[in-house]
Design a protein around this motif. Structure first.
Motif, short mmCIF file in Angstrom:
data_model
loop_
_atom_site.label_atom_id
_atom_site.label_comp_id
_atom_site.label_asym_id
_atom_site.label_seq_id
_atom_site.Cartn_x
_atom_site.Cartn_y
_atom_site.Cartn_z
N ASP A 18 0.82 -1.22 0.00
CA ASP A 18 0.00 0.00 0.00
C ASP A 18 0.85 1.27 0.00
O ASP A 18 0.32 2.38 0.05
CB ASP A 18 -0.91 0.04 1.24
N GLY A 20 3.50 3.57 -1.92
CA GLY A 20 4.04 3.78 -3.26
C GLY A 20 5.49 4.22 -3.24
O GLY A 20 5.91 4.94 -2.33
N PRO A 59 8.40 15.64 5.83
CA PRO A 59 7.03 15.32 6.23
C PRO A 59 6.23 14.71 5.08
O PRO A 59 6.46 15.04 3.91
CB PRO A 59 6.42 16.68 6.59
N THR A 61 6.05 11.71 3.75
CA THR A 61 6.64 10.78 2.78
C THR A 61 6.27 9.32 3.06
O THR A 61 6.69 8.44 2.32
CB THR A 61 8.17 10.92 2.75
N GLY A 62 5.56 9.09 4.15
CA GLY A 62 5.09 7.72 4.41
C GLY A 62 5.77 7.03 5.57
O GLY A 62 5.71 5.80 5.68
N THR A 64 4.97 7.06 8.76
CA THR A 64 3.96 6.41 9.60
C THR A 64 3.43 5.15 8.92
O THR A 64 3.24 4.11 9.57
CB THR A 64 2.81 7.39 9.92
N LEU A 65 3.20 5.26 7.61
CA LEU A 65 2.74 4.09 6.86
C LEU A 65 3.75 2.95 6.98
O LEU A 65 3.39 1.78 7.13
CB LEU A 65 2.54 4.42 5.38
N ASP A 122 6.42 9.07 16.63
CA ASP A 122 6.57 10.09 15.60
C ASP A 122 7.18 11.33 16.24
O ASP A 122 7.05 11.53 17.45
CB ASP A 122 5.17 10.40 15.04
N ASN A 168 12.04 14.39 10.99
CA ASN A 168 12.57 15.05 9.80
C ASN A 168 13.71 15.99 10.19
O ASN A 168 14.11 16.85 9.43
CB ASN A 168 11.48 15.76 8.98
N ILE A 200 2.37 6.12 -6.34
CA ILE A 200 1.53 6.68 -5.27
C ILE A 200 0.20 7.19 -5.85
O ILE A 200 -0.87 6.96 -5.29
CB ILE A 200 2.26 7.82 -4.52
N HIS A 204 -3.68 5.90 -4.88
CA HIS A 204 -4.78 6.74 -4.41
C HIS A 204 -5.87 6.93 -5.47
O HIS A 204 -6.90 7.54 -5.20
CB HIS A 204 -4.25 8.08 -3.89
N GLY A 228 4.24 12.17 -0.75
CA GLY A 228 3.12 11.23 -0.86
C GLY A 228 1.84 11.85 -0.33
O GLY A 228 0.76 11.69 -0.90
N ALA A 229 1.95 12.58 0.77
CA ALA A 229 0.78 13.21 1.37
C ALA A 229 0.19 14.24 0.41
O ALA A 229 -1.03 14.36 0.28
CB ALA A 229 1.14 13.86 2.70
N GLU A 232 -1.62 12.41 -2.38
CA GLU A 232 -2.90 11.91 -1.90
C GLU A 232 -3.92 13.05 -1.91
O GLU A 232 -5.05 12.91 -2.35
CB GLU A 232 -2.73 11.33 -0.49
P1 ATP Z 1 4.99 13.19 9.00
O1 ATP Z 1 6.45 13.27 9.04
O2 ATP Z 1 4.31 14.49 8.61
O3 ATP Z 1 4.36 12.49 10.18
P2 ATP Z 1 4.90 10.77 7.45
O4 ATP Z 1 6.17 10.63 6.68
O5 ATP Z 1 4.71 9.94 8.66
O6 ATP Z 1 4.62 12.28 7.72
P3 ATP Z 1 2.49 9.56 6.59
O7 ATP Z 1 1.69 10.00 7.78
O8 ATP Z 1 2.91 8.17 6.54
O9 ATP Z 1 3.72 10.50 6.41
O10 ATP Z 1 1.69 9.92 5.26
C1 ATP Z 1 0.56 10.78 5.27
C2 ATP Z 1 -0.42 10.34 4.20
O11 ATP Z 1 0.13 10.57 2.92
C3 ATP Z 1 -0.71 8.85 4.23
O12 ATP Z 1 -1.80 8.56 5.04
C4 ATP Z 1 -0.98 8.54 2.77
O13 ATP Z 1 -2.31 8.83 2.43
C5 ATP Z 1 -0.11 9.51 2.03
N1 ATP Z 1 1.21 8.93 1.66
C6 ATP Z 1 2.42 9.39 2.05
N2 ATP Z 1 3.41 8.66 1.52
C7 ATP Z 1 2.82 7.72 0.76
C8 ATP Z 1 3.31 6.65 -0.03
N3 ATP Z 1 4.64 6.43 -0.18
N4 ATP Z 1 2.42 5.84 -0.65
C9 ATP Z 1 1.09 6.07 -0.53
N5 ATP Z 1 0.57 7.05 0.23
C10 ATP Z 1 1.40 7.88 0.85
#
Ligand code: ATP
Length: 274
Positions: A18, A20, A59, A61-62, A64-65, A122, A168, A200, A204, A228-229, A232
């Motif tokens: 899931d 990208g 920020p 970039t995924g 948390t994912l 985080d 970050n 990505i 979405h 990525g955010a 989306e």
């Molecule tokens: P932060 O540093 O701001 O906490 P993060 O790097 O943890 O950000 P996420 O919370 O993982 O970012 O991503 C936020 C949203 O952006 C996700 O819920 C998703 O919808 C989308 N997203 C970010 N990166 C990707 C990716 N590589 N593939 C698919 N969706 C992504």
């Protein structure tokens, strides 16, 4: 007392498919996670257990994912907290919250019959920032407690606990956190390249009706520097434009408007924080 704000976990398991792009980061992360899965071999060979993985990068970039997908990949329970939750807490509260987090990880693993737990923190720079002579006494205690918990993890423990931190601002972290046996594995989660952006966008777009004229490759081409955010958000804005026009499908024109909107939104954000 135990007023904890550990975020409720998403019921839908997030898997690496899931996410990208980020191919290198995903590969490195899976390699590291194999240490958690192959615990018997690790113990037999006397290898130091993997305790902490640091995800670094801009920020959205995924990161948390990635942490959620790691829990799915290793069949671990998942707990999440954010460094910002510890801001302005009374002295000692932050430290006891860290202690509770680890306690809860062990309890939940036992209850759910899982062999491992992943604790995701985080914005770890908020509690793990460089110490400057006791000015931030509360953060010091929180950080010290985190270090104590990390040092208290042993190979033979059940459940096995892995801490994942995201930041970050890696250069802000206290070197005590980065020592071997603590957060000694670093994985960079960078802005996606064109191929990653296309991946990505496709993820979405999955639940959205796209018109035949849509060329996501062209959108990936012109969204250099999007996270990525942001991608989306772009897909979502495009759907809103389509709805405003009472259109059944999302067309290339809606996507182009959405590109501008997300770009402009970013600019206005930046200007308003000046
Ligand atoms: P932060 O540093 O701001 O906490 P993060 O790097 O943890 O950000 P996420 O919370 O993982 O970012 O991503 C936020 C949203 O952006 C996700 O819920 C998703 O919808 C989308 N997203 C970010 N990166 C990707 C990716 N590589 N593939 C698919 N969706 C992504």
């Amino acid at each position: 007392t135990a007023e904890r704000k550990t975020r409720a976990q998403a019921p839908k398991p997030m898997s690496f498919e899931d996410i990208g792009g980020q191919e290198r980061a995903k590969r490195e992360l899976k390699e590291a996670l194999d240490f958690l899965i192959r615990a018997e071999d690790i113990q037999r060979l006397g290898i130091r257990p993997l305790k902490g993985i640091l995800l670094t990068g801009p920020p959205g970039t995924g990161k948390t994912l990635m942490a959620k997908a790691s829990a799915h990949y290793t069949n671990s329970v998942f707990l999440a907290a954010s460094g910002s939750e510890f801001v302005e807490m009374y002295v000692g509260v932050g430290a006891s919250r860290i202690r509770d987090l680890f306690k809860e990880a062990r309890t939940r693993a036992a209850k759910e019959n899982k062999e491992s737990a992943i604790i995701f923190i985080d914005e770890i720079d908020v509690i793990g920032g460089k110490r400057d002579g006791g000015q931030h006494k509360e953060y010091d205690q929180t950080l010290n407690q985190l270090l104590t918990e990390l040092d208290g993890i042993h190979t033979a423990d059940a459940p096995r606990i892995l801490i994942m931190g995201a930041t970050n601002r890696k250069e802000m972290l206290d070197s005590a956190l980065l020592r071997p046996g603590r957060f000694d594995r670093h994985i960079e989660v960078d802005l996606p390249d064109k191929k990653g952006r296309l991946h990505i966008l496709n993820i979405h777009a999955k639940n959205k009706p796209l018109a035949d004229n849509v060329n996501l490759e062209a959108i990936a081409q012109e969204t250099f520097h999007f996270s990525g955010a942001q991608l989306e958000s772009l897909m979502n804005e495009a759907a809103i434009y389509a709805m405003r026009e009472e259109s059944d499908f999302i067309g290339q024109q809606h996507l182009s408007l959405a590109v501008d909107k997300v770009m402009l939104g970013e600019k206005t954000d930046r200007e308003s924080t000046k």
